[in-house]
Design an enzyme around this catalytic site. Structure first.
Site, short mmCIF file in Angstrom:
data_model
loop_
_atom_site.label_atom_id
_atom_site.label_comp_id
_atom_site.label_asym_id
_atom_site.label_seq_id
_atom_site.Cartn_x
_atom_site.Cartn_y
_atom_site.Cartn_z
N GLU A 82 19.52 -33.23 11.24
CA GLU A 82 19.95 -33.01 12.61
C GLU A 82 19.68 -34.22 13.50
O GLU A 82 18.61 -34.83 13.44
CB GLU A 82 19.24 -31.78 13.19
CG GLU A 82 19.54 -30.49 12.44
CD GLU A 82 21.00 -30.08 12.52
OE1 GLU A 82 21.72 -30.57 13.40
OE2 GLU A 82 21.41 -29.25 11.67
N ARG A 92 23.09 -15.36 18.75
CA ARG A 92 24.20 -14.49 18.33
C ARG A 92 23.69 -13.20 17.74
O ARG A 92 24.35 -12.15 17.82
CB ARG A 92 25.08 -15.24 17.32
CG ARG A 92 26.28 -14.47 16.81
CD ARG A 92 27.11 -15.30 15.85
NE ARG A 92 26.36 -15.77 14.71
CZ ARG A 92 26.11 -15.04 13.61
NH1 ARG A 92 26.55 -13.80 13.52
NH2 ARG A 92 25.42 -15.56 12.60
N CYS A 145 16.24 -22.12 14.94
CA CYS A 145 16.13 -23.48 14.39
C CYS A 145 16.17 -24.52 15.50
O CYS A 145 15.29 -25.38 15.60
CB CYS A 145 17.24 -23.73 13.38
SG CYS A 145 17.02 -22.90 11.79
N HIS A 169 18.43 -29.06 8.08
CA HIS A 169 18.95 -27.77 7.65
C HIS A 169 19.28 -27.79 6.16
O HIS A 169 19.83 -28.78 5.65
CB HIS A 169 20.22 -27.42 8.43
CG HIS A 169 19.97 -26.55 9.62
ND1 HIS A 169 20.29 -26.92 10.91
CD2 HIS A 169 19.44 -25.31 9.71
CE1 HIS A 169 19.96 -25.94 11.74
NE2 HIS A 169 19.44 -24.96 11.03
#
Length: 217
Positions: A82, A92, A145, A169
């Site tokens: 990342e 979500r 995350c 990830h």
């Protein structure tokens, strides 16, 4: 100079029985990086707020010089390093405590974003040279995350200066893809190797490579 490395991962979430980042931690616990370095691992709860609190405790206790946080990205088939953490929680699905923050800052009044201080492109190149699918990612999402990535970066910028850190990830494990339908997956042994490479590259690389790693979409 001795360098202490902290690796974090997450417990399973979203109804799944395993999380590859936790499995990688278990494999890495006895491993020692080359040279004068040692490694410690910390499992984090997949819970907003609490995950950062546990991370902060580990930072204070272990006093690492390098921190790599790991998480699961179920839709990806590569190891993705990342680039940036953003100051937003927009869940979500609920976390493991049932919380589902929407459009709330990770750190009220904090900067909009932080860049990783890992040598992200050097890591990706080293992984690719080892035959491991990898790329730079421009988003860590808006779930726990990214929450941890931003919390880590904020802690390093404000309370643990001089420490480098970032987020990687990992794809799903093969058993997850078999249970949950056609999804990308990667063997655990490959993910463990990938994190070991990321640690070694980060320890020896102070200036990142200048090579393409962006996207056009």
């Amino acid at each position: 100079m001795h360098q202490r490395v902290l690796i974090t991962g997450f417990e399973p979430f979203g109804g799944e029985a395993v999380n590859p980042s936790a499995q990688v931690l278990a494999q890495l616990a006895p491993w020692r990086p080359a040279g004068d370095a040692s490694l410690v691992v910390q499992l984090l709860p997949c819970v907003f707020g609490q995950a950062i609190a546990v991370l902060e405790q580990a930072l204070r206790r272990e006093q690492p010089q390098l921190v790599i946080a790991l998480g699961q990205a179920a839709s990806r088939d590569e190891v993705t390093v990342e680039r940036v953490a953003i100051n937003i929680d927009d869940a979500r699905i609920p976390d493991n405590a049932g919380a589902q923050p929407i459009d709330l800052p990770v750190v009220p009044g904090g900067p909009a974003a932080y860049f990783s201080s890992l040598p992200i492109k050097a890591i990706v190149v080293a992984l690719q040279q080892a035959g491991i699918p990898a790329s730079v990612s421009q988003t860590a999402g808006t779930f726990v995350c990214n929450h941890v990535f931003y919390g880590l970066a904020h802690a390093l910028a404000t309370r643990h200066t001089g420490v480098r850190g970032g987020f990687i990830h990992l794809p799903c494990l093969p058993q997850q893809t078999a249970a949950l339908g056609p999804r990308p997956g990667m063997p655990l042994v490959t993910m463990v190797q990938a994190v070991q490479i990321a640690v070694q590259v980060s320890l020896r690389t102070s200036v990142d490579l200048r090579t393409g790693g962006g996207t056009i979409d």
